[in-house]
Design a protein around this motif. Structure first.
Motif, PDB file in Angstrom:
ATOM      1  N   TYR A   7       0.855  -1.184   0.000  1.00  0.00           N
ATOM      2  CA  TYR A   7       0.000   0.000   0.000  1.00  0.00           C
ATOM      3  C   TYR A   7       0.892   1.236   0.000  1.00  0.00           C
ATOM      4  N   LEU A   8       0.676   2.112  -0.961  1.00  0.00           N
ATOM      5  CA  LEU A   8       1.506   3.301  -1.076  1.00  0.00           C
ATOM      6  C   LEU A   8       1.057   4.385  -0.104  1.00  0.00           C
ATOM      7  N   LYS A   9       1.980   5.296   0.164  1.00  0.00           N
ATOM      8  CA  LYS A   9       1.694   6.490   0.961  1.00  0.00           C
ATOM      9  C   LYS A   9       1.941   7.719   0.097  1.00  0.00           C
ATOM     10  N   GLN A  10       1.423   8.852   0.556  1.00  0.00           N
ATOM     11  CA  GLN A  10       1.590  10.065  -0.220  1.00  0.00           C
ATOM     12  C   GLN A  10       3.077  10.394  -0.409  1.00  0.00           C
ATOM     13  N   ASN A  11       3.388  10.825  -1.631  1.00  0.00           N
ATOM     14  CA  ASN A  11       4.743  11.258  -2.021  1.00  0.00           C
ATOM     15  C   ASN A  11       5.729  10.095  -2.165  1.00  0.00           C
ATOM     16  N   ASP A  12       5.250   8.856  -2.226  1.00  0.00           N
ATOM     17  CA  ASP A  12       6.146   7.728  -2.508  1.00  0.00           C
ATOM     18  C   ASP A  12       6.729   7.875  -3.909  1.00  0.00           C
ATOM     19  N   ILE A  13       7.951   7.401  -4.073  1.00  0.00           N
ATOM     20  CA  ILE A  13       8.615   7.400  -5.381  1.00  0.00           C
ATOM     21  C   ILE A  13       8.884   5.952  -5.778  1.00  0.00           C
ATOM     22  N   ILE A  14       8.343   5.536  -6.902  1.00  0.00           N
ATOM     23  CA  ILE A  14       8.553   4.178  -7.421  1.00  0.00           C
ATOM     24  C   ILE A  14       9.612   4.244  -8.508  1.00  0.00           C
ATOM     25  N   TYR A  15      10.666   3.475  -8.345  1.00  0.00           N
ATOM     26  CA  TYR A  15      11.718   3.423  -9.360  1.00  0.00           C
ATOM     27  C   TYR A  15      11.822   1.994  -9.878  1.00  0.00           C
ATOM     28  N   VAL A  16      11.597   1.841 -11.179  1.00  0.00           N
ATOM     29  CA  VAL A  16      11.652   0.526 -11.814  1.00  0.00           C
ATOM     30  C   VAL A  16      13.022   0.370 -12.472  1.00  0.00           C
ATOM     31  N   GLU A  17      13.807  -0.549 -11.957  1.00  0.00           N
ATOM     32  CA  GLU A  17      15.152  -0.737 -12.483  1.00  0.00           C
ATOM     33  C   GLU A  17      15.120  -1.373 -13.878  1.00  0.00           C
ATOM     34  N   PRO A  18      16.079  -1.004 -14.745  1.00  0.00           N
ATOM     35  CA  PRO A  18      16.142  -1.630 -16.073  1.00  0.00           C
ATOM     36  C   PRO A  18      16.704  -3.034 -15.982  1.00  0.00           C
ATOM     37  N   GLY A  19      16.210  -3.910 -16.828  1.00  0.00           N
ATOM     38  CA  GLY A  19      16.707  -5.283 -16.876  1.00  0.00           C
ATOM     39  C   GLY A  19      17.830  -5.423 -17.886  1.00  0.00           C
ATOM     40  N   GLU A  20      18.035  -6.623 -18.350  1.00  0.00           N
ATOM     41  CA  GLU A  20      19.131  -6.903 -19.270  1.00  0.00           C
ATOM     42  C   GLU A  20      18.635  -7.090 -20.699  1.00  0.00           C
ATOM     43  N   ARG A  21      17.424  -6.652 -20.961  1.00  0.00           N
ATOM     44  CA  ARG A  21      16.848  -6.894 -22.285  1.00  0.00           C
ATOM     45  C   ARG A  21      17.648  -6.224 -23.393  1.00  0.00           C
ATOM     46  N   LYS A  22      18.025  -4.959 -23.180  1.00  0.00           N
ATOM     47  CA  LYS A  22      18.742  -4.234 -24.230  1.00  0.00           C
ATOM     48  C   LYS A  22      20.069  -4.905 -24.542  1.00  0.00           C
ATOM     49  N   ALA A  23      20.772  -5.301 -23.488  1.00  0.00           N
ATOM     50  CA  ALA A  23      22.050  -5.980 -23.712  1.00  0.00           C
ATOM     51  C   ALA A  23      21.843  -7.304 -24.432  1.00  0.00           C
ATOM     52  N   ARG A  24      20.765  -8.007 -24.067  1.00  0.00           N
ATOM     53  CA  ARG A  24      20.485  -9.286 -24.708  1.00  0.00           C
ATOM     54  C   ARG A  24      20.104  -9.085 -26.179  1.00  0.00           C
ATOM     55  N   GLU A  25      19.346  -8.004 -26.460  1.00  0.00           N
ATOM     56  CA  GLU A  25      18.965  -7.744 -27.841  1.00  0.00           C
ATOM     57  C   GLU A  25      20.192  -7.461 -28.703  1.00  0.00           C
ATOM     58  N   GLU A  26      21.131  -6.683 -28.138  1.00  0.00           N
ATOM     59  CA  GLU A  26      22.363  -6.416 -28.876  1.00  0.00           C
ATOM     60  C   GLU A  26      23.143  -7.707 -29.093  1.00  0.00           C
ATOM     61  N   GLN A  27      23.167  -8.554 -28.060  1.00  0.00           N
ATOM     62  CA  GLN A  27      23.849  -9.837 -28.191  1.00  0.00           C
ATOM     63  C   GLN A  27      23.177 -10.712 -29.249  1.00  0.00           C
ATOM     64  N   ARG A  28      21.834 -10.669 -29.266  1.00  0.00           N
ATOM     65  CA  ARG A  28      21.101 -11.465 -30.255  1.00  0.00           C
ATOM     66  C   ARG A  28      21.385 -10.976 -31.669  1.00  0.00           C
ATOM     67  N   ARG A  29      21.435  -9.649 -31.842  1.00  0.00           N
ATOM     68  CA  ARG A  29      21.743  -9.118 -33.169  1.00  0.00           C
ATOM     69  C   ARG A  29      23.151  -9.535 -33.614  1.00  0.00           C
ATOM     70  N   ASP A  30      24.095  -9.498 -32.664  1.00  0.00           N
ATOM     71  CA  ASP A  30      25.458  -9.937 -32.983  1.00  0.00           C
ATOM     72  C   ASP A  30      25.470 -11.413 -33.385  1.00  0.00           C
ATOM     73  N   MET A  31      24.706 -12.222 -32.628  1.00  0.00           N
ATOM     74  CA  MET A  31      24.656 -13.650 -32.927  1.00  0.00           C
ATOM     75  C   MET A  31      24.006 -13.909 -34.280  1.00  0.00           C
TER      76      MET A  31
END
Length: 280
Positions: free
Chosen positions: A234-258
């Motif tokens: 349950y959130l409270k007023q003025n909470d800040i939600i930060y969603v960390e980036p995953g490894e998708r971009k790095a994996r996509e670059e790896q897939r393109r290289d492959m």
């Protein structure tokens, strides 16, 4: 004859090596891709099973919060002095009902000062910070009765600046205002922000919260049912939600290289096969 047999065996060995090499590249290409199943929420929940949730607590008033406080009683004229006027015209009917012609967006409110107080009509400075809306209402009601100002007061308090912010791997970042509710879950908040991007790290979503004048960070995993027992479910007023980036971009670059490697290997395999056929 022996030379012919050796040449045939050599061609067979070459074909096997080519096939093994091709299969290896195919496996590596598949492993480099991120499957959609990694974006599943609450994946460990079982159908028909009930799961406990963290107890929902009332919001605690903080400095800079904006409050609406309404006082009413059997005699509306007595309560009028304890209500902050809103822009507009007021009138009292013969039955004692008070009506206002103020606009729909006109809202009179109290802002909690840095010392945690509000300046309330007649009663003066009242402590608000650290109290819930219910506790502040009871405090005002008690003061009105103790000073013999109103014998039967009814007081309601509401926080009208309930906002939270979403940053990081969300489809819509920014500050979102909660209207008409005093309680919202982190799942509701993420839904209102347009859901998460495909690059979001579901296992590590941070909620930064201010408590007792200090900032504290919590991490939660929305892929697991454990989110229901999180202190930030349950959130409270003025909470800040930060969603960390995953490894998708790095994996996509790896897939393109492959893919480039796989294309080159396929071309090389074709050339070797053609040369082998020409030599026969």
């Amino acid at each position: 004859m022996d030379t012919l047999q050796k040449e045939v065996q050599k061609n067979r060995d070459m074909k096997k090596n080519i096939q093994l090499f091709t299969m290896l590249l195919a496996v590596l290409s598949v492993m480099s891709c991120r499957t959609r199943t990694q974006m599943i929420y609450l994946e460990d929940m079982a159908e028909g099973v009930q799961y406990p949730t963290a107890p929902a607590k009332d919001l605690v008033i903080q400095s800079d919060d904006k409050l609406t406080i309404k006082v009413s009683c059997k005699n509306p004229e007595l309560a009028l002095a304890f209500n902050m006027p809103t822009p507009g015209n007021y009138s009292v009917s013969e039955e004692g009902n008070i009506s206002s012609s103020s606009g729909p967006n006109a809202t009179a409110h109290y802002t909690v000062s840095n010392d945690g107080t509000i300046d309330f009509p007649v009663l003066g400075k009242l402590q608000a910070r650290g109290l819930t809306c219910r506790e502040l209402s009871e405090s005002i009601k008690k003061e009105l009765q103790t000073r013999n100002l109103i014998t039967d007061p009814f007081v309601t308090t509401e926080i009208i600046n309930f906002t939270y912010s979403v940053l990081g791997e969300s489809k819509k970042v920014g500050t979102i205002e909660v209207k008409g509710k005093d309680r919202i879950t982190i799942l509701d908040a993420l839904a209102q922000s347009g859901d998460l991007s495909d690059n979001a790290k579901l296992e590590r979503i941070a909620v930064i919260r201010e408590e007792n004048g200090k900032r504290q960070i919590y991490h939660c995993n929305i892929r697991s049912k454990e989110i229901f027992e999180s202190p930030v479910f349950y959130l409270k007023q003025n909470d800040i939600i930060y969603v960390e980036p995953g490894e998708r971009k790095a994996r996509e670059e790896q897939r393109r290289d492959m893919q480039w490697v796989f294309t080159g290997a396929s071309l090389l395999t074709t050339i070797i096969s053609i040369i082998s056929l020409v030599k026969k």
